[in-house]
Write a protein that holds these residues in place. Structure first.
Motif, mmCIF file in Angstrom:
data_model
loop_
_atom_site.group_PDB
_atom_site.id
_atom_site.type_symbol
_atom_site.label_atom_id
_atom_site.label_comp_id
_atom_site.label_asym_id
_atom_site.label_seq_id
_atom_site.Cartn_x
_atom_site.Cartn_y
_atom_site.Cartn_z
ATOM 1 N N GLU A 95 0.832 -1.210 0.000
ATOM 2 C CA GLU A 95 0.000 0.000 0.000
ATOM 3 C C GLU A 95 0.864 1.257 0.000
ATOM 4 O OE1 GLU A 95 -3.480 2.137 2.754
ATOM 5 O OE2 GLU A 95 -2.600 0.227 3.379
ATOM 6 N N ARG A 96 2.011 1.184 0.652
ATOM 7 C CA ARG A 96 2.889 2.354 0.723
ATOM 8 C C ARG A 96 3.292 2.855 -0.660
ATOM 9 N NH1 ARG A 96 7.264 0.696 5.475
ATOM 10 N NH2 ARG A 96 5.770 0.601 7.207
ATOM 11 N N SER A 97 3.429 1.921 -1.596
ATOM 12 C CA SER A 97 3.891 2.304 -2.935
ATOM 13 C C SER A 97 2.888 3.220 -3.640
ATOM 14 C CB SER A 97 4.151 1.061 -3.782
ATOM 15 O OG SER A 97 2.930 0.363 -4.056
ATOM 16 N N LEU A 98 1.649 3.206 -3.178
ATOM 17 C CA LEU A 98 0.633 4.063 -3.803
ATOM 18 C C LEU A 98 0.911 5.540 -3.571
ATOM 19 C CD1 LEU A 98 -2.531 2.041 -2.723
ATOM 20 C CD2 LEU A 98 -1.513 2.088 -5.003
ATOM 21 N N TYR A 99 1.715 5.827 -2.555
ATOM 22 C CA TYR A 99 1.980 7.218 -2.182
ATOM 23 C C TYR A 99 3.357 7.691 -2.631
ATOM 24 C CZ TYR A 99 -2.221 6.632 0.579
ATOM 25 O OH TYR A 99 -3.518 6.405 0.965
ATOM 26 N N VAL A 100 4.070 6.857 -3.369
ATOM 27 C CA VAL A 100 5.417 7.200 -3.838
ATOM 28 C C VAL A 100 5.314 7.909 -5.186
ATOM 29 C CG1 VAL A 100 7.651 6.291 -4.550
ATOM 30 C CG2 VAL A 100 6.431 5.253 -2.610
ATOM 31 N N GLU A 101 5.929 9.070 -5.293
ATOM 32 C CA GLU A 101 5.895 9.844 -6.538
ATOM 33 C C GLU A 101 6.964 9.360 -7.503
ATOM 34 O OE1 GLU A 101 6.310 13.920 -5.450
ATOM 35 O OE2 GLU A 101 4.275 14.086 -4.629
ATOM 36 N N ASP A 102 6.633 9.394 -8.794
ATOM 37 C CA ASP A 102 7.619 9.039 -9.813
ATOM 38 C C ASP A 102 8.383 10.283 -10.243
ATOM 39 O OD1 ASP A 102 5.926 10.481 -11.477
ATOM 40 O OD2 ASP A 102 5.020 8.687 -12.373
ATOM 41 N N GLU A 103 9.151 10.148 -11.318
ATOM 42 C CA GLU A 103 9.995 11.275 -11.753
ATOM 43 C C GLU A 103 9.176 12.464 -12.232
ATOM 44 O OE1 GLU A 103 9.329 8.357 -15.071
ATOM 45 O OE2 GLU A 103 10.027 8.256 -12.971
ATOM 46 N N THR A 104 7.909 12.253 -12.540
ATOM 47 C CA THR A 104 7.051 13.355 -12.982
ATOM 48 C C THR A 104 6.342 14.037 -11.818
ATOM 49 O OG1 THR A 104 5.052 12.011 -13.289
ATOM 50 C CG2 THR A 104 6.624 12.086 -15.114
ATOM 51 N N GLY A 105 6.559 13.498 -10.601
ATOM 52 C CA GLY A 105 5.902 14.077 -9.439
ATOM 53 C C GLY A 105 4.515 13.501 -9.188
ATOM 54 N N GLU A 106 4.147 12.472 -9.958
ATOM 55 C CA GLU A 106 2.843 11.843 -9.763
ATOM 56 C C GLU A 106 2.980 10.548 -8.979
ATOM 57 O OE1 GLU A 106 1.329 11.343 -13.778
ATOM 58 O OE2 GLU A 106 -0.120 12.934 -13.400
ATOM 59 N N SER A 107 1.909 10.201 -8.292
ATOM 60 C CA SER A 107 1.832 8.936 -7.575
ATOM 61 C C SER A 107 0.551 8.234 -8.009
ATOM 62 C CB SER A 107 1.797 9.174 -6.067
ATOM 63 O OG SER A 107 0.571 9.811 -5.702
ATOM 64 N N PRO A 108 0.421 6.945 -7.729
ATOM 65 C CA PRO A 108 -0.849 6.275 -8.030
ATOM 66 C C PRO A 108 -2.046 6.974 -7.399
ATOM 67 C CG PRO A 108 0.827 4.636 -7.578
ATOM 68 C CD PRO A 108 1.448 5.976 -7.271
ATOM 69 N N VAL A 109 -1.862 7.542 -6.214
ATOM 70 C CA VAL A 109 -2.956 8.273 -5.563
ATOM 71 C C VAL A 109 -3.350 9.491 -6.385
ATOM 72 C CG1 VAL A 109 -3.536 9.729 -3.588
ATOM 73 C CG2 VAL A 109 -2.521 7.489 -3.207
ATOM 74 N N SER A 110 -2.365 10.293 -6.774
ATOM 75 C CA SER A 110 -2.686 11.520 -7.515
ATOM 76 C C SER A 110 -3.269 11.209 -8.887
ATOM 77 C CB SER A 110 -1.442 12.407 -7.651
ATOM 78 O OG SER A 110 -0.428 11.776 -8.414
ATOM 79 N N ARG A 111 -2.766 10.157 -9.545
ATOM 80 C CA ARG A 111 -3.284 9.800 -10.867
ATOM 81 C C ARG A 111 -4.735 9.315 -10.793
ATOM 82 N NH1 ARG A 111 1.858 7.682 -11.599
ATOM 83 N NH2 ARG A 111 1.136 5.541 -11.217
ATOM 84 N N SER A 112 -5.012 8.484 -9.792
ATOM 85 C CA SER A 112 -6.380 7.963 -9.666
ATOM 86 C C SER A 112 -7.363 9.082 -9.333
ATOM 87 C CB SER A 112 -6.437 6.879 -8.584
ATOM 88 O OG SER A 112 -6.144 7.410 -7.299
ATOM 89 N N LEU A 113 -6.920 9.999 -8.498
ATOM 90 C CA LEU A 113 -7.788 11.123 -8.118
ATOM 91 C C LEU A 113 -8.041 12.034 -9.307
ATOM 92 C CD1 LEU A 113 -9.221 12.199 -5.601
ATOM 93 C CD2 LEU A 113 -7.182 13.574 -5.120
ATOM 94 N N ALA A 114 -6.985 12.310 -10.083
ATOM 95 C CA ALA A 114 -7.135 13.175 -11.256
ATOM 96 C C ALA A 114 -8.051 12.536 -12.285
ATOM 97 C CB ALA A 114 -5.754 13.451 -11.868
ATOM 98 N N ALA A 115 -7.932 11.208 -12.469
ATOM 99 C CA ALA A 115 -8.783 10.512 -13.440
ATOM 100 C C ALA A 115 -10.243 10.548 -13.021
ATOM 101 C CB ALA A 115 -8.308 9.067 -13.595
ATOM 102 N N MET A 116 -10.492 10.451 -11.727
ATOM 103 C CA MET A 116 -11.863 10.500 -11.214
ATOM 104 C C MET A 116 -12.416 11.917 -11.309
ATOM 105 S SD MET A 116 -13.210 9.056 -7.557
ATOM 106 C CE MET A 116 -12.859 7.344 -7.971
ATOM 107 N N ASP A 117 -11.552 12.871 -11.026
ATOM 108 C CA ASP A 117 -11.966 14.276 -11.109
ATOM 109 C C ASP A 117 -12.314 14.649 -12.547
ATOM 110 O OD1 ASP A 117 -12.465 16.880 -10.221
ATOM 111 O OD2 ASP A 117 -10.379 17.499 -10.473
ATOM 112 N N ALA A 118 -11.551 14.113 -13.492
ATOM 113 C CA ALA A 118 -11.802 14.401 -14.908
ATOM 114 C C ALA A 118 -13.160 13.894 -15.361
ATOM 115 C CB ALA A 118 -10.698 13.776 -15.761
#
Length: 575
Positions: A262-285
């Motif tokens: 679960e911790r890996s969901l909060y780790v940001e990649d080189e673009t500054g995104e994490s699985p949490v931020s991507r999933s939230l942005a996709a839902m917001d869209a």
């Protein structure tokens, strides 16, 4: 193609021919859809298609049945067709068709009954057990471990693409509570005046972990601040408990393609995104995210949930649901297009919100939840509440220690997941016919004994020494060209009919996520073998009957072992 499918093709062809020549005046006829008659005296297969045609054809069902029967082409499968009752079409097979099942089993071996799902069938992520790494696995986890692993085995045999995953709940406050619980026990064991907080893990295993730390590293953590000590012990205890869970499940024969943190969901990649931020942005869209009272909400009520759900609290803390949102989105990002989660029945209130989040992203129906009831432990009919050793809950490891892996798995799989299981420890330990796993395994072992006795002493010794497999021994005793025509005894035909049911049963068990059906099948096949053993001599018979029956016995061995393997249970050659 199995016997049933071949027969259905014959009947479907007869129906089409009846329509084509005007004997049946219908625009579209239903399929034959064969099923087993309730009374074996009525034949091997039966169809109600005549009754289902009556309204469209405007004829009496028995008349329709006769028309269909008259249009069945000449073939070598059907020995007899009869019309019964209001219009049942009953079919009795030729002995040769059933005898060919023996040949097919021995040719295909462990591939017998393998299926091919339709082209383009979905890639499946199967997640199960997913226990918090804050304590030992309990017997309920054992049921989900056996169920998920057997489900994957059965589905793969049926042709599905299945990927098994364990979700490690290693993020959030429960991990801090676990670390602090170990830290307090550590200080207490070293003679310091510390009280266990109200929110803690109080099991004896916590003190055991603390003692292990003392044994390895002494009092080196005493001078740390409480916060530093909690964080240090959180990681030490987490890794130890996770390794314990891996070991126990692996011992159960349950292994995963991935242990997802679960911790890996909060780790940001080189673009500054994490699985949490991507999933939230996709839902917001998609228009399903809004802010209220400083918190971030999922508009799940718009998708059938009873109310909207908080994903991020007003203080910025992520909820458990936010992790679930990110995790399921991540699964879809990884290329899975159908997700199956096995949860305990106490999670039933969580189903709709999780289905809603997949629908919000545009994947309706992509999530399938299998809810399972719990396990009730008994000993000689008396409920078992606590472990004799610890005075706390009985762990999965203790259960496996006492009754063994095979009995644990088999009995955990003996009922549908939506029914509770009453697991009697003493029954699981019995070595007689009252124990279903023993009953099935004994049938397999008896067959292996017969094959060893049919071989010469050198080959039998080679099998005993592990230098030759039972399959190799059977192949040496019996050529592929064994004449099976002598197999006409009712006990022999019953065994062959049951073996022919294996492939279709696996397909249905895979489709319905119901591996428990294989336990019933294995018991039925074992019972038929025991009846055959009583009614039919084998080794004392003259040729060609002796070889034919040995081939039947060998085919039964193969199917029994295969059924057990799909359940994750061993097929011993000697008991």
């Amino acid at each position: 193609m199995d016997i049933r499918e071949s027969l259905e093709q014959l009947l479907d062809g007869a129906i089409a021919a009846s329509v084509a020549d005007g004997s049946l005046a219908m625009d579209q006829a239903p399929e034959a859809a064969l099923e087993r008659p309730r009374d074996e005296a009525n034949g091997d297969w039966a169809s109600t298609v005549a009754m289902r045609c009556a309204k469209a054809a405007k004829k009496n069902p028995r008349e329709i049945a006769q028309i269909i029967v008259d249009h069945i082409p000449a073939n070598d499968m059907i020995a007899e067709v009869s019309i019964a009752g209001p219009g049942f079409i009953n079919i009795r097979l030729t002995d040769a068709v059933l005898q060919n099942v023996v040949r097919l089993v021995r040719e295909t071996q462990e591939d017998f009954g393998k299926g091919d799902v339709p082209q383009g069938e979905r890639k499946i992520n199967l997640e199960y057990v997913s226990a918090n790494p804050t304590g030992p696995l309990h017997v309920g986890h054992g049921r989900w471990g056996a169920l998920g692993d057997a489900m994957a085995r059965v589905m793969r045999h049926a042709g599905y693409d299945v990927y098994e995953e364990f979700y490690i709940n290693d993020h959030g406050t429960q991990m801090d509570v676990f670390g602090n619980s170990v830290a307090v026990r550590y200080m207490q064991l070293l003679g310091h005046d510390y009280e266990m907080p109200e929110q803690c893990y109080g099991g004896s295993y916590v003190a055991d972990i603390a003692q292990e730390i003392i044994d390895k590293e002494g009092d080196k953590y005493v001078e740390m601040s409480d916060e530093e000590r909690m964080k240090a012990f959180r990681e030490i205890a987490y890794l130890e408990m996770l390794e314990n869970q891996r070991t126990v499940l692996s011992r159960m024969g349950t292994n995963f393609d991935k242990w997802f943190s679960e911790r890996s969901l909060y780790v940001e990649d080189e673009t500054g995104e994490s699985p949490v931020s991507r999933s939230l942005a996709a839902m917001d869209a998609k228009g399903y995210v809004y802010e209220k009272d400083g918190a971030t909400w999922f508009k799940s009520s718009a998708l059938g949930d009873e109310k909207d759900r908080v994903m991020i609290k007003a203080n910025g803390e992520m909820t458990y649901f936010m992790s679930d949102v990110a995790y399921h989105y991540n699964k879809m990002e990884r290329g899975f297009d159908h997700l199956i989660n096995i949860w305990g029945a106490d999670h039933h209130g969580y189903v709709k919100r999780c289905e809603a989040m997949l629908e919000a992203w545009g994947w309706p129906g992509a999530l399938e939840i299998v809810l399972g009831q719990l396990v009730n432990l008994y000993r000689d009919g008396e409920a078992v509440r606590m472990s004799k050793r610890t005075g706390e809950m009985v762990t999965l490891e203790e259960l496996v220690d006492e009754v063994g892996v095979d009995a644990t798995r088999y009995l955990m799989l003996s009922r549908s997941s939506d029914q509770p299981i009453d697991f009697d420890i003493e029954v699981a330990k019995k070595r007689d016919n009252s124990n279903p796993v023993y009953y099935v395994q004994y049938a397999h072992a008896r067959i292996c004994s017969m094959l060893r006795r049919a071989a010469d002493s050198a080959d039998a010794a080679a099998v005993e020494a592990g230098e030759m497999t039972m399959g190799q021994l059977a192949a040496k005793i019996l050529p592929d060209t064994v004449d099976l025509a002598p197999l006409t005894h009712p006990s022999e035909l019953a065994l062959m009919r049951k073996m022919d049911e294996f492939g279709p049963l696996v397909a249905l068990a895979a489709r319905d996520r119901a591996p428990f059906r294989l336990t019933h099948y294995a018991q039925d096949l074992a019972a038929l073998f025991h009846q055959f053993y009583t009614n039919c001599h084998v080794l004392s018979e003259e040729e060609p009957l002796r070889s034919a029956r040995l081939a039947l016995v060998d085919a039964t061995r193969i199917v029994l072992a295969l059924a057990l393997s799909l359940l994750g249970v061993s097929a011993p050659a000697k008991m």
